[in-house]
Design an enzyme around this catalytic site. Sequence first.
Site, PDB file in Angstrom:
ATOM      1  N   ASN A  33      26.575  43.442  40.425  1.00 43.15           N
ATOM      2  CA  ASN A  33      26.381  44.760  39.836  1.00 43.15           C
ATOM      3  C   ASN A  33      26.667  45.852  40.870  1.00 43.15           C
ATOM      4  O   ASN A  33      27.114  45.580  41.979  1.00 43.15           O
ATOM      5  CB  ASN A  33      24.961  44.889  39.258  1.00 43.15           C
ATOM      6  CG  ASN A  33      23.888  44.724  40.333  1.00 43.15           C
ATOM      7  OD1 ASN A  33      24.124  44.919  41.528  1.00 43.15           O
ATOM      8  ND2 ASN A  33      22.691  44.354  39.911  1.00 43.15           N
TER       9      ASN A  33
ATOM     10  N   GLN B  71      34.592  40.899  27.363  1.00 39.06           N
ATOM     11  CA  GLN B  71      34.249  41.604  28.599  1.00 39.06           C
ATOM     12  C   GLN B  71      33.051  42.514  28.397  1.00 39.06           C
ATOM     13  O   GLN B  71      32.232  42.695  29.288  1.00 39.06           O
ATOM     14  CB  GLN B  71      35.443  42.415  29.098  1.00 39.06           C
ATOM     15  CG  GLN B  71      36.550  41.568  29.703  1.00 39.06           C
ATOM     16  CD  GLN B  71      36.045  40.663  30.811  1.00 39.06           C
ATOM     17  OE1 GLN B  71      35.662  41.113  31.878  1.00 39.06           O
ATOM     18  NE2 GLN B  71      36.031  39.365  30.552  1.00 39.06           N
TER      19      GLN B  71
ATOM     20  N   HIS C 154      29.581  41.192  29.221  1.00 38.12           N
ATOM     21  CA  HIS C 154      29.181  40.945  30.610  1.00 38.12           C
ATOM     22  C   HIS C 154      27.989  41.806  30.999  1.00 38.12           C
ATOM     23  O   HIS C 154      27.111  41.370  31.743  1.00 38.12           O
ATOM     24  CB  HIS C 154      30.342  41.236  31.565  1.00 38.12           C
ATOM     25  CG  HIS C 154      31.153  40.032  31.898  1.00 38.12           C
ATOM     26  ND1 HIS C 154      30.652  38.956  32.592  1.00 38.12           N
ATOM     27  CD2 HIS C 154      32.451  39.722  31.653  1.00 38.12           C
ATOM     28  CE1 HIS C 154      31.591  38.042  32.750  1.00 38.12           C
ATOM     29  NE2 HIS C 154      32.691  38.481  32.186  1.00 38.12           N
TER      30      HIS C 154
ATOM     31  N   GLU D 160      41.104  45.680  36.098  1.00 38.21           N
ATOM     32  CA  GLU D 160      40.779  44.370  36.672  1.00 38.21           C
ATOM     33  C   GLU D 160      41.528  43.280  35.891  1.00 38.21           C
ATOM     34  O   GLU D 160      42.243  42.468  36.460  1.00 38.21           O
ATOM     35  CB  GLU D 160      39.271  44.135  36.579  1.00 38.21           C
ATOM     36  CG  GLU D 160      38.830  42.767  37.057  1.00 38.21           C
ATOM     37  CD  GLU D 160      37.383  42.460  36.732  1.00 38.21           C
ATOM     38  OE1 GLU D 160      36.837  41.537  37.362  1.00 38.21           O
ATOM     39  OE2 GLU D 160      36.804  43.116  35.847  1.00 38.21           O
ATOM     40  N   HIS D 161      41.332  43.263  34.587  1.00 35.25           N
ATOM     41  CA  HIS D 161      42.043  42.347  33.696  1.00 35.25           C
ATOM     42  C   HIS D 161      42.965  43.160  32.801  1.00 35.25           C
ATOM     43  O   HIS D 161      42.564  44.201  32.274  1.00 35.25           O
ATOM     44  CB  HIS D 161      41.070  41.574  32.796  1.00 35.25           C
ATOM     45  CG  HIS D 161      39.991  40.842  33.524  1.00 35.25           C
ATOM     46  ND1 HIS D 161      38.723  41.364  33.713  1.00 35.25           N
ATOM     47  CD2 HIS D 161      39.982  39.621  34.107  1.00 35.25           C
ATOM     48  CE1 HIS D 161      37.986  40.491  34.374  1.00 35.25           C
ATOM     49  NE2 HIS D 161      38.715  39.428  34.632  1.00 35.25           N
TER      50      HIS D 161
ATOM     51  N   ASP E 117      39.003  33.315  33.139  1.00 32.79           N
ATOM     52  CA  ASP E 117      37.608  33.312  33.597  1.00 32.79           C
ATOM     53  C   ASP E 117      37.121  31.902  33.896  1.00 32.79           C
ATOM     54  O   ASP E 117      36.229  31.716  34.730  1.00 32.79           O
ATOM     55  CB  ASP E 117      36.699  33.912  32.523  1.00 32.79           C
ATOM     56  CG  ASP E 117      36.517  35.413  32.685  1.00 32.79           C
ATOM     57  OD1 ASP E 117      37.017  35.965  33.679  1.00 32.79           O
ATOM     58  OD2 ASP E 117      35.880  36.026  31.805  1.00 32.79           O
TER      59      ASP E 117
ATOM     60  N   HIS F  13      50.327  48.174  82.225  1.00 33.33           N
ATOM     61  CA  HIS F  13      51.134  47.356  81.321  1.00 33.33           C
ATOM     62  C   HIS F  13      52.486  47.042  81.974  1.00 33.33           C
ATOM     63  O   HIS F  13      52.968  45.898  81.920  1.00 33.33           O
ATOM     64  CB  HIS F  13      51.385  48.106  79.997  1.00 33.33           C
ATOM     65  CG  HIS F  13      50.232  48.078  79.048  1.00 33.33           C
ATOM     66  ND1 HIS F  13      49.031  48.671  79.330  1.00 33.33           N
ATOM     67  CD2 HIS F  13      50.110  47.516  77.803  1.00 33.33           C
ATOM     68  CE1 HIS F  13      48.208  48.496  78.304  1.00 33.33           C
ATOM     69  NE2 HIS F  13      48.835  47.797  77.368  1.00 33.33           N
TER      70      HIS F  13
END
Length: 428
Positions: free
Chosen positions: A209, A255, A258, A322-323, A356, A415
């Site tokens: 979350n 979704q 969820h 996201e999807h 998923d 260097h």
Amino acid sequence: MKIFENPNPKDWAKLLERPTKTVDDIEAIVNDVFSDVKANGDSAIKSYTSKFDKVDLDSLVVSEAEIVEATERVSKKLKKAIKLAKSNIKAFHKAQRTNKVFLKTMKGVTCWQEKRPIQKVGLYIPGGTAPLFSTVLMLAIPAKIAGCKDIVLCSPPNKEGKIADEILYTAKLCGVTKIVKVGGIQAIAGLTFGAPSIPQVYKIFGPGNQYVTVAKQLATKYGVAIDMPAGPSELLVMADESANPAYVASDLLSQAEHGSDSQVILVTTSKSFAEDVNTEVKSQLEVLPRKAMASDAINNSKSIVVDNNEIALALIDAYGPEHFIVATNDNDYFVENIGNAGSVFIGNYTPESAGDYASGTNHTLPTNGFSKAYSGVNLDSFQKSMTFQKISQKGIKNIGPAIELMAEAEGLQAHKNAVTLRLKDLES
């Protein structure tokens, strides 16, 4: 879902806002928990577990006996399904292995790159209203393939002080080395600082979350890497009248269930199709066990009607889902041109739930627009690329003068000297 017709591009940013709290609203709480866990270890973790999860625990670590008992309670049918998913996920992630890159960049100068595992990783597995044992597959399998030595799993306990049987069975099946009954901010803090019951890790994986997301971001301030900022789940569907409204509605609801802070969006070139999908959403929502939660998410969601696929693509890229499901007469246009999406699902028979669970791709993906810059979890997420080089006497003679000139031009005399000393010895 409210329908918006041909919104002005200047209004897209407002229209596409996620229903999330700002970091400022959460960060103070997260900082307090982190400070307490850093100072007081297990006692602080147990206190927050009592406060947030409403359970008092004598031991935070899951015993071998608990795993055996949980395994016996998982049905044979579900075990078979989990093993099928494991097979596909393992195959897809094993295919992501890459060979050593080896090159002689010039005579006497050899460079190569190899992948090495991140030795200690933490896997956060959400529990609560939906114990996500599928996420164990998505994280533990590539961790094992990569060769991670310590794989520590944290998941919040239920009111009886237990982790879901399916999570324990899957964790054992996939090679997790330690399982701890702790969730939320306190789990991320424990993995960050280490505690008697929770080993400190080098990288933390897993969704959660908004509090878990902010906690993971705070962990990076203490030298612990994270997979990505992965917060509440989201889905965008691009569909036209060639798609099945019932299928689209089912994907949106998959979704939405969820959590109340999830968001789903339909983009379409047909208002009548958007209305048909709304009808299906209302019908299917009525019979869902998680109706209340899904309803909250639907209230945060919307249908957007645009004139053509070109406008749709620009809007989708601006959102960075996201999807992303595409079910249109011209799927190839979207597949070939999409720039920002965590994972793409193509056609009427590719539900997002396939990714998923069992198709083989990883479901731990960037949310909140982070797909514009982040990849989803993959085999490389559990590895580091290390470079090597070896220079011979002939090689330092060939490359040395260029290094000297460049170092001197930058004003870094030491260097230059590191090369000059070697070249002088080779001249004598």
